[in-house]
Design a protein around this motif. Structure first.
Motif, mmCIF file in Angstrom:
data_model
loop_
_atom_site.group_PDB
_atom_site.id
_atom_site.type_symbol
_atom_site.label_atom_id
_atom_site.label_comp_id
_atom_site.label_asym_id
_atom_site.label_seq_id
_atom_site.Cartn_x
_atom_site.Cartn_y
_atom_site.Cartn_z
ATOM 1 N N ASN A 79 0.730 -1.185 0.086
ATOM 2 C CA ASN A 79 -0.183 -0.092 -0.029
ATOM 3 C C ASN A 79 0.831 1.187 0.085
ATOM 4 O OD1 ASN A 79 -2.651 1.371 -0.309
ATOM 5 N ND2 ASN A 79 -2.862 1.459 1.938
ATOM 6 N N GLN A 80 2.027 1.140 -0.627
ATOM 7 C CA GLN A 80 2.990 2.314 -0.736
ATOM 8 C C GLN A 80 2.779 2.707 -2.442
ATOM 9 O OE1 GLN A 80 6.596 1.108 1.018
ATOM 10 N NE2 GLN A 80 5.797 1.571 3.229
ATOM 11 N N ASN A 81 1.748 3.246 -2.853
ATOM 12 C CA ASN A 81 1.583 3.404 -4.455
ATOM 13 C C ASN A 81 2.424 4.517 -4.949
ATOM 14 O OD1 ASN A 81 0.222 1.018 -5.026
ATOM 15 N ND2 ASN A 81 -1.719 2.175 -4.241
ATOM 16 N N ALA A 82 2.943 4.590 -6.097
ATOM 17 C CA ALA A 82 3.723 5.471 -6.670
ATOM 18 C C ALA A 82 2.953 6.050 -7.969
ATOM 19 C CB ALA A 82 5.104 5.214 -6.923
ATOM 20 N N ASP A 83 3.286 7.312 -8.488
ATOM 21 C CA ASP A 83 2.979 7.537 -9.779
ATOM 22 C C ASP A 83 3.672 7.123 -10.808
ATOM 23 O OD1 ASP A 83 1.154 9.888 -8.887
ATOM 24 O OD2 ASP A 83 3.030 10.314 -7.808
ATOM 25 N N PHE A 84 4.869 6.785 -10.851
ATOM 26 C CA PHE A 84 5.687 6.026 -11.787
ATOM 27 C C PHE A 84 6.484 4.988 -11.043
ATOM 28 C CE2 PHE A 84 4.902 10.431 -13.392
ATOM 29 C CZ PHE A 84 4.461 10.194 -14.460
ATOM 30 N N TYR A 85 6.435 3.956 -11.850
ATOM 31 C CA TYR A 85 7.481 2.671 -11.534
ATOM 32 C C TYR A 85 8.497 2.526 -12.962
ATOM 33 C CZ TYR A 85 3.517 1.775 -8.520
ATOM 34 O OH TYR A 85 2.481 2.001 -7.416
ATOM 35 N N VAL A 86 9.354 2.744 -12.310
ATOM 36 C CA VAL A 86 10.605 2.849 -13.315
ATOM 37 C C VAL A 86 11.657 1.787 -13.292
ATOM 38 C CG1 VAL A 86 12.625 4.449 -14.429
ATOM 39 C CG2 VAL A 86 10.459 5.271 -13.528
ATOM 40 N N ALA A 87 12.253 1.226 -14.504
ATOM 41 C CA ALA A 87 13.198 0.181 -14.375
ATOM 42 C C ALA A 87 14.275 0.386 -15.591
ATOM 43 C CB ALA A 87 12.628 -1.144 -14.329
ATOM 44 N N MET A 88 15.414 0.154 -15.235
ATOM 45 C CA MET A 88 16.318 0.104 -16.364
ATOM 46 C C MET A 88 17.046 -1.389 -16.449
ATOM 47 S SD MET A 88 17.211 3.840 -15.408
ATOM 48 C CE MET A 88 16.071 3.926 -14.074
ATOM 49 N N GLU A 89 17.259 -1.704 -17.374
ATOM 50 C CA GLU A 89 18.153 -3.075 -17.686
ATOM 51 C C GLU A 89 19.339 -2.905 -18.844
ATOM 52 O OE1 GLU A 89 19.044 -6.580 -16.540
ATOM 53 O OE2 GLU A 89 17.619 -5.827 -15.568
ATOM 54 N N GLY A 90 20.426 -2.930 -18.284
ATOM 55 C CA GLY A 90 21.515 -2.938 -19.398
ATOM 56 C C GLY A 90 22.160 -4.391 -20.118
ATOM 57 N N GLY A 91 22.197 -4.052 -21.099
ATOM 58 C CA GLY A 91 22.523 -5.495 -21.865
ATOM 59 C C GLY A 91 23.501 -5.371 -23.071
ATOM 60 N N VAL A 92 23.654 -6.433 -23.574
ATOM 61 C CA VAL A 92 24.699 -6.422 -24.783
ATOM 62 C C VAL A 92 24.027 -7.412 -25.768
ATOM 63 C CG1 VAL A 92 26.817 -5.919 -23.316
ATOM 64 C CG2 VAL A 92 26.270 -8.335 -23.776
ATOM 65 N N ASP A 93 24.372 -7.273 -26.912
ATOM 66 C CA ASP A 93 23.890 -8.284 -28.143
ATOM 67 C C ASP A 93 25.082 -8.073 -29.343
ATOM 68 O OD1 ASP A 93 22.535 -10.079 -29.463
ATOM 69 O OD2 ASP A 93 20.789 -8.941 -29.210
ATOM 70 N N GLN A 94 25.002 -8.962 -30.099
ATOM 71 C CA GLN A 94 26.067 -8.936 -31.183
ATOM 72 C C GLN A 94 25.147 -8.560 -32.470
ATOM 73 O OE1 GLN A 94 29.445 -9.795 -31.842
ATOM 74 N NE2 GLN A 94 28.985 -9.009 -33.938
ATOM 75 N N PHE A 95 25.485 -7.400 -33.166
ATOM 76 C CA PHE A 95 24.720 -6.924 -34.138
ATOM 77 C C PHE A 95 25.425 -6.853 -35.473
ATOM 78 C CE2 PHE A 95 23.240 -4.583 -30.370
ATOM 79 C CZ PHE A 95 22.034 -4.754 -30.669
ATOM 80 N N ASP A 96 24.770 -6.876 -36.685
ATOM 81 C CA ASP A 96 25.632 -6.874 -38.006
ATOM 82 C C ASP A 96 26.881 -6.114 -38.094
ATOM 83 O OD1 ASP A 96 23.688 -8.586 -38.807
ATOM 84 O OD2 ASP A 96 22.463 -6.895 -40.165
ATOM 85 N N HIS A 97 26.780 -4.931 -37.329
ATOM 86 C CA HIS A 97 27.886 -3.845 -37.198
ATOM 87 C C HIS A 97 29.031 -4.190 -36.035
ATOM 88 C CE1 HIS A 97 24.482 -2.265 -34.928
ATOM 89 N NE2 HIS A 97 25.436 -1.899 -34.114
ATOM 90 N N GLY A 98 28.607 -5.346 -35.176
ATOM 91 C CA GLY A 98 29.417 -5.749 -34.046
ATOM 92 C C GLY A 98 28.981 -5.690 -32.931
ATOM 93 N N PRO A 99 29.604 -5.986 -31.773
ATOM 94 C CA PRO A 99 28.834 -6.075 -30.494
ATOM 95 C C PRO A 99 28.676 -4.617 -29.952
ATOM 96 C CG PRO A 99 31.245 -6.407 -30.224
ATOM 97 C CD PRO A 99 30.876 -6.679 -31.683
ATOM 98 N N ALA A 100 27.645 -4.595 -29.157
ATOM 99 C CA ALA A 100 27.297 -3.283 -28.395
ATOM 100 C C ALA A 100 26.412 -3.506 -27.116
ATOM 101 C CB ALA A 100 26.370 -2.480 -29.420
ATOM 102 N N THR A 101 26.435 -2.427 -26.458
ATOM 103 C CA THR A 101 25.960 -2.427 -25.255
ATOM 104 C C THR A 101 24.859 -1.325 -25.170
ATOM 105 O OG1 THR A 101 25.839 -2.270 -22.757
ATOM 106 C CG2 THR A 101 27.358 -0.850 -23.808
ATOM 107 N N PHE A 102 23.682 -1.564 -24.526
ATOM 108 C CA PHE A 102 22.504 -0.507 -24.790
ATOM 109 C C PHE A 102 21.670 -0.929 -23.123
ATOM 110 C CE2 PHE A 102 21.948 -4.589 -26.787
ATOM 111 C CZ PHE A 102 20.963 -4.987 -26.075
#
Length: 190
Positions: A79-102
């Motif tokens: 019962n501690q509601n908020a106006d916004f619930y926010v989350a961020m998740e960093g990851g990596v992947d291999q793309f056609d142009h090479g590996p990257a993080t985002f």
């Protein structure tokens, strides 16, 4: 210019992390939309239910969504509601142009979910190889650059851009973009 959110005096934000970089990014992004509101922003441990180092876009996106939903579910239970619930998740992947993080952003407001994504940061192949071998990006960057706990500071972004961008600045930008459906609800509710 359509703005559909009423401007409250106080906004409660729950961030699905105790990392000060993520908490600050959420606070800064929402403050840009509501400069006159008092922002109460705090973080909590929220499990991503994905690998500690997500290795695909899909896994990274799911991690952010899981964290935001956990925050909302926990707030309803306590019962501690908020106006916004926010989350961020960093990851990596291999793309056609090479590996990257985002990173993926997930924001829940009034039971509606908005998902956003940051820009890609190219990664050196040797760093990506270490991640494929099971290491986590922050730890690899600390080892390569002889830093300590960089993920709670400028992150890989700060190190690889010589401080011209930071983890917080990129997260803030992606969160500003992810807020668009809430700020313009009449355009997105069709």
């Amino acid at each position: 210019m359509p703005i559909s959110l009423a401007v409250p005096q106080t906004l409660e934000i729950i961030v699905g992390s105790t990392n000060p970089v993520k908490i600050s990014a959420a606070q800064q992004a929402i403050k840009l939309y509501f400069p006159d509101a008092q922002i109460r922003c705090h973080g909590m441990h929220a499990p991503s239910l994905v690998a500690e180092q997500p290795m695909t876009e899909a896994e990274t996106k799911l991690g952010a969504i899981n964290r935001a939903k956990f925050c909302q579910d926990n707030a309803h239970i306590t019962n501690q509601n908020a106006d916004f619930y926010v989350a961020m998740e960093g990851g990596v992947d291999q793309f056609d142009h090479g590996p990257a993080t985002f990173a993926y952003m997930a924001i829940i407001h009034n039971d509606k979910l908005s998902v956003g994504r940051s820009a890609n940061l190219p990664l050196p192949k040797n760093i990506f190889n270490a991640l494929q071998a099971g290491e986590e990006l922050g730890k690899v960057m600390d080892r390569v650059f002889n830093t300590h706990n960089i993920k709670q500071k400028g992150g890989a972004i700060g190190l690889l851009t010589r401080g011209l961008a930071t983890r917080e600045s990129i997260y803030t930008q992606a969160l500003v973009l992810a807020m668009a459906p809430f700020i313009n609800a009449e355009l997105f509710n069709d």
